[in-house]
Write an enzyme that holds these catalytic residues in place. Structure first.
Site, PDB file in Angstrom:
ATOM      1  N   GLY A  97      -2.670   3.595 -10.830  1.00  0.00           N
ATOM      2  CA  GLY A  97      -2.087   4.053  -9.574  1.00  0.00           C
ATOM      3  C   GLY A  97      -1.178   3.013  -8.955  1.00  0.00           C
ATOM      4  N   ILE A  98      -0.540   2.193  -9.775  1.00  0.00           N
ATOM      5  CA  ILE A  98       0.276   1.094  -9.267  1.00  0.00           C
ATOM      6  C   ILE A  98       1.517   1.574  -8.526  1.00  0.00           C
ATOM      7  CG2 ILE A  98       1.689   0.784 -11.356  1.00  0.00           C
ATOM      8  CD1 ILE A  98       1.376  -2.280 -10.879  1.00  0.00           C
ATOM      9  N   THR A  99       1.977   2.791  -8.803  1.00  0.00           N
ATOM     10  CA  THR A  99       3.173   3.291  -8.126  1.00  0.00           C
ATOM     11  C   THR A  99       2.856   3.916  -6.770  1.00  0.00           C
ATOM     12  OG1 THR A  99       3.006   5.431  -9.246  1.00  0.00           O
ATOM     13  CG2 THR A  99       4.351   3.733 -10.309  1.00  0.00           C
ATOM     14  N   GLY A 100       1.573   4.001  -6.433  1.00  0.00           N
ATOM     15  CA  GLY A 100       1.182   4.565  -5.149  1.00  0.00           C
ATOM     16  C   GLY A 100       1.235   3.539  -4.027  1.00  0.00           C
ATOM     17  N   GLN A 101       0.881   3.979  -2.836  1.00  0.00           N
ATOM     18  CA  GLN A 101       0.882   3.104  -1.667  1.00  0.00           C
ATOM     19  C   GLN A 101       0.008   1.869  -1.899  1.00  0.00           C
ATOM     20  OE1 GLN A 101       0.068   3.990   2.902  1.00  0.00           O
ATOM     21  NE2 GLN A 101      -1.865   3.982   1.799  1.00  0.00           N
ATOM     22  N   SER A 118      -5.333  12.703  -4.801  1.00  0.00           N
ATOM     23  CA  SER A 118      -5.905  12.282  -3.525  1.00  0.00           C
ATOM     24  C   SER A 118      -5.535  13.157  -2.329  1.00  0.00           C
ATOM     25  CB  SER A 118      -5.467  10.837  -3.225  1.00  0.00           C
ATOM     26  OG  SER A 118      -4.059  10.747  -3.167  1.00  0.00           O
ATOM     27  N   TYR A 141     -11.504   4.189   4.475  1.00  0.00           N
ATOM     28  CA  TYR A 141     -11.147   5.232   5.431  1.00  0.00           C
ATOM     29  C   TYR A 141      -9.630   5.370   5.416  1.00  0.00           C
ATOM     30  CZ  TYR A 141     -15.923   5.683   7.080  1.00  0.00           C
ATOM     31  OH  TYR A 141     -17.267   5.953   7.144  1.00  0.00           O
ATOM     32  N   HIS A 198      -5.971   4.983   5.523  1.00  0.00           N
ATOM     33  CA  HIS A 198      -5.135   3.799   5.722  1.00  0.00           C
ATOM     34  C   HIS A 198      -3.672   4.164   5.460  1.00  0.00           C
ATOM     35  CE1 HIS A 198      -7.021   3.889   1.762  1.00  0.00           C
ATOM     36  NE2 HIS A 198      -5.994   3.237   1.263  1.00  0.00           N
TER      37      HIS A 198
END
EC number: 4.2.1.47
Length: 323
Positions: free
Chosen positions: A10-14, A84, A177, A179
């Site tokens: 998931g490195i390209t996510g936030q 998600s 939670y 973020h």
């Protein structure tokens, strides 16, 4: 500087992009796992893409996970990949289970077989609590998920705990939670509101429709959250921690704060549409951060108002810079 290596799904996510940045500043060699067929947005990592190595892999394919771990030989593995978005988990529950739940089983088994000395971080979620019978929630609060995403995260959480107990792997679960950050997707309410405030200010939007303005969330800054993730893997013994702000704010407060950042009265532009109400609106999801604060010395470094201000400023600048 560190000579460690880390593998991030998931490195390209936030969260993945912020975590990669943090690890690079600490001297890590950073590997990112990306699906070869993925058409996801890589803009979040474009400014440091030359400093990391991208490996091909998929949480649906255990062989690809084992190959990636063998190649990277990581000291630390952070699993931040999942389906998600909660509304999508209702329309695609099986896909959510495959990635968010069973994908973690495949990853844990790959670690056990290929790199059992690696430290593993699993991104758990406050959605595992669902409708809790106590507030604030602690690490001992019972799991009562109320949507497919929460159910999948609960499975992943307990599998991580079980691999720690059964195989003595170093596995940690961070119960995060909500973020936020400027890298948050526009479909999430916090970013939807800060961007709308900027659009209204620039005369590009006349009305913002929202659901329940009295709904409350425990919001913190994604940069603070990923620091907690890293900190958890620096300990001698593995444990699970809640990552939160320890306070709640309503959507109404968020709207008021965002529009005040651009000197506008939110009531002139915001309307309530019942279509946006969540059928499973969480009941006072608020995390108790006593354990992580007392044991690891972590607490959020940015207040709710500071988070809103930095996101509105970012959205305003981004829109102004567009042709």
């Amino acid at each position: 500087m560190s000579s460690k290596s880390a593998l991030i799904t998931g490195i390209t996510g936030q969260d993945g992009s912020y975590l990669a940045e943090l690890l690079l500043t600490k001297g890590y060699q950073v590997f990112g796992l990306v699906r070869r067929s993925s058409s996801g947005n890589s803009s979040r990592i474009s400014h440091f893409s030359d400093d990391i190595k991208i490996l091909s892999g998929d949480l649906l394919d255990q062989c690809s996970l084992m190959d990636a771990i063998i190649e990277a030989q990581p000291d630390e593995i952070y699993n931040l990949a999942s389906q998600s978005y909660i509304p999508t988990s209702w329309t695609q529950p099986s896909l959510t289970a495959e990635y968010t739940a069973l994908g973690v089983s495949r990853l844990l088994e790959s670690i056990r077989r290929c790199k059992p000395d690696a430290k593993f971080y699993q991104a758990s979620s406050s959605e595992v609590f669902g409708q809790p019978d106590e507030s604030p929630q602690t690490e001992r609060t019972a799991f009562r998920p109320r949507n497919p995403y929460g159910v999948a995260k609960a499975y992943a959480h307990w599998m991580s705990v079980n691999y720690r107990q059964q195989y003595n792997l170093y596995t940690c679960c961070g119960i995060t939670y909500t973020h936020e950050s400027p890298r948050r997707g526009a479909e999430f309410v916090f970013r939807k509101i800060t961007r709308a405030a900027a659009l209204v200010k620039l005369g590009l939007l006349n009305e913002l429709k929202l659901g329940n303005l009295d709904a409350k969330r425990d919001w913190c800054y994604a940069k603070d959250a990923v620091y907690a993730m890293w900190l958890m893997l620096q300990q001698q013994e593995a444990d699970d921690y809640i990552i939160a702000s320890g306070e709640t704010h309503s959507v109404r407060e968020l709207v008021e704060c965002a529009f005040s950042c651009v000197n506008l009265n939110w009531e002139d532009y915001v309307s309530v549409d019942p279509a946006f109400y969540r059928p499973d609106e969480p009941v006072q999801l608020m995390g108790c951060i006593d354990k992580i604060r007392n044991q690891l010395g972590w607490q959020p470094q940015h207040s709710f108002q500071e988070l809103v201000e930095l996101m509105v400023e970012h959205d305003l600048k981004a829109l102004q810079d567009q042709p």
